[in-house]
Design a protein around this motif. Structure first.
Motif, PDB file in Angstrom:
ATOM      1  N   SER A 104       2.643   9.641  17.828  1.00 39.83           N
ATOM      2  CA  SER A 104       3.105   8.513  18.643  1.00 39.83           C
ATOM      3  C   SER A 104       4.564   8.672  19.063  1.00 39.83           C
ATOM      4  O   SER A 104       5.073   7.863  19.837  1.00 39.83           O
ATOM      5  CB  SER A 104       2.942   7.207  17.856  1.00 39.83           C
ATOM      6  N   GLY A 105       5.235   9.696  18.511  1.00 42.35           N
ATOM      7  CA  GLY A 105       6.643   9.897  18.823  1.00 42.35           C
ATOM      8  C   GLY A 105       7.586   9.301  17.799  1.00 42.35           C
ATOM      9  O   GLY A 105       8.803   9.489  17.889  1.00 42.35           O
ATOM     10  N   LYS A 106       7.046   8.599  16.803  1.00 43.73           N
ATOM     11  CA  LYS A 106       7.890   8.005  15.767  1.00 43.73           C
ATOM     12  C   LYS A 106       8.474   9.093  14.885  1.00 43.73           C
ATOM     13  O   LYS A 106       7.782  10.021  14.471  1.00 43.73           O
ATOM     14  CB  LYS A 106       7.077   7.027  14.918  1.00 43.73           C
ATOM     15  N   VAL A 107       9.777   8.967  14.567  1.00 45.10           N
ATOM     16  CA  VAL A 107      10.468   9.943  13.727  1.00 45.10           C
ATOM     17  C   VAL A 107      10.781   9.301  12.367  1.00 45.10           C
ATOM     18  O   VAL A 107      11.332   8.199  12.303  1.00 45.10           O
ATOM     19  CB  VAL A 107      11.764  10.430  14.394  1.00 45.10           C
ATOM     20  N   THR A 108      10.410   9.996  11.299  1.00 41.60           N
ATOM     21  CA  THR A 108      10.646   9.516   9.936  1.00 41.60           C
ATOM     22  C   THR A 108      11.475  10.541   9.185  1.00 41.60           C
ATOM     23  O   THR A 108      11.183  11.732   9.222  1.00 41.60           O
ATOM     24  CB  THR A 108       9.321   9.293   9.189  1.00 41.60           C
ATOM     25  N   GLU A 109      12.514  10.064   8.505  1.00 37.32           N
ATOM     26  CA  GLU A 109      13.320  10.932   7.656  1.00 37.32           C
ATOM     27  C   GLU A 109      13.104  10.557   6.199  1.00 37.32           C
ATOM     28  O   GLU A 109      12.970   9.379   5.862  1.00 37.32           O
ATOM     29  CB  GLU A 109      14.807  10.823   8.005  1.00 37.32           C
ATOM     30  N   ALA A 110      13.061  11.557   5.333  1.00 40.81           N
ATOM     31  CA  ALA A 110      12.878  11.317   3.906  1.00 40.81           C
ATOM     32  C   ALA A 110      13.492  12.467   3.133  1.00 40.81           C
ATOM     33  O   ALA A 110      13.647  13.584   3.655  1.00 40.81           O
ATOM     34  CB  ALA A 110      11.399  11.164   3.558  1.00 40.81           C
ATOM     35  N   LEU A 111      13.845  12.210   1.875  1.00 42.62           N
ATOM     36  CA  LEU A 111      14.431  13.227   1.007  1.00 42.62           C
ATOM     37  C   LEU A 111      13.419  13.663  -0.039  1.00 42.62           C
ATOM     38  O   LEU A 111      12.614  12.868  -0.520  1.00 42.62           O
ATOM     39  CB  LEU A 111      15.688  12.678   0.319  1.00 42.62           C
TER      40      LEU A 111
END
Length: 255
Positions: A104-111
């Motif tokens: 969908s184009g959503k960007v998620t950042e995680a460690l």
């Protein structure tokens, strides 16, 4: 160096909770904002949760095993805890930063402290292009998945996927395929810790792939980048006679 101001935290198991109450009665309980050290009671899974929870504080974390494996933990003991914590050897870890873009184009950042893994979601094998620092290194990996592991996480999922065990201070990351079909002979690579790894998913609607950074999962990804976060430091405390470096070294000689 930590002294007597300890914040205790424990997993939800009955054994860990009982131990936590005894230790608080003996040593007292400080708030995490006032403490000099976190003492975590549980297993490796709880230790990972604790590291994520207190990552931003920079407080050293001393784990004591009240779980199953306890690879990241010290042996449990209620006596001389202040002395043990004060004499503890610090191991500094840097997590991985995952940036995942879904369909969908959503960007998620995680460690991730252990690893970032890409896994197929359906019966179809995944097809993934792997680029390192902007250069394509594997045009098409047909597989169940692929992962990037830190040295601290190299003895976990990475090792089960036949990846190498990495010394903590080696300055490298492990790039390990999971059940690779093609290219058959590729067994992965060791990458400098400064490397930026990009995974591009081919046929991502027909062959959906999820990306997982420790406990954070992003479904139906199209592009995922992974790199070390050198500006974030996790300080773990270990008893000098059985520190993390020695444990990882010993793991390589278990037959």
């Amino acid at each position: 160096m930590p002294s007597a101001r300890i914040h205790f935290t424990a997993s939800e198991t009955e054994d860990a909770q009982a131990a936590c109450k005894r230790l608080i009665h003996q040593y007292g309980q400080h708030s995490s904002s006032d403490a000099e050290v976190i003492v975590a009671l549980g297993g490796d899974g709880f230790m990972l949760e604790t590291m994520h929870r207190f990552m931003a504080t920079g407080l050293p974390i001393y784990g004591m095993n009240k779980g199953t494996v306890g690879f990241l933990m010290n042996n449990y003991g209620e006596e001389n805890l202040i002395e043990r914590v004060t004499a503890g050897k610090i191991t500094r870890l840097h997590p991985l930063k995952m940036t995942a873009k879904d369909l969908s184009g959503k960007v998620t950042e995680a460690l991730a402290i252990n690893e970032v893994s890409l896994l197929r979601e359906s019966r179809q094998t995944a097809k993934i292009r792997i680029s390192i620092d902007g250069h394509v290194k594997v045009e098409e990996l047909t597989c169940d998945g692929v992962l990037v592991a830190t040295p601290a996480g190299s003895t976990a999922y990475n090792f089960s996927a036949h990846g190498p065990i990495l010394p903590v201070n080696a300055g490298v990351l492990a790039l390990t395929p999971i059940s690779a079909f093609r290219p058959r002979r590729w067994r992965g690579a060791l990458l400098p810790r400064e490397a930026k790894i990009e995974f591009t998913i081919y046929e991502n609607r027909k062959r959906p792939v999820s990306a997982v950074a420790d406990a954070v999962e992003v479904r139906d990804v199209s592009v995922v980048t992974v790199e070390e976060a050198p500006d974030i430091t996790i300080n773990l405390l270990f008893d000098p006679e059985h520190n993390l470096e020695q444990r990882i070294l010993d793991e390589q000689f278990i037959l």
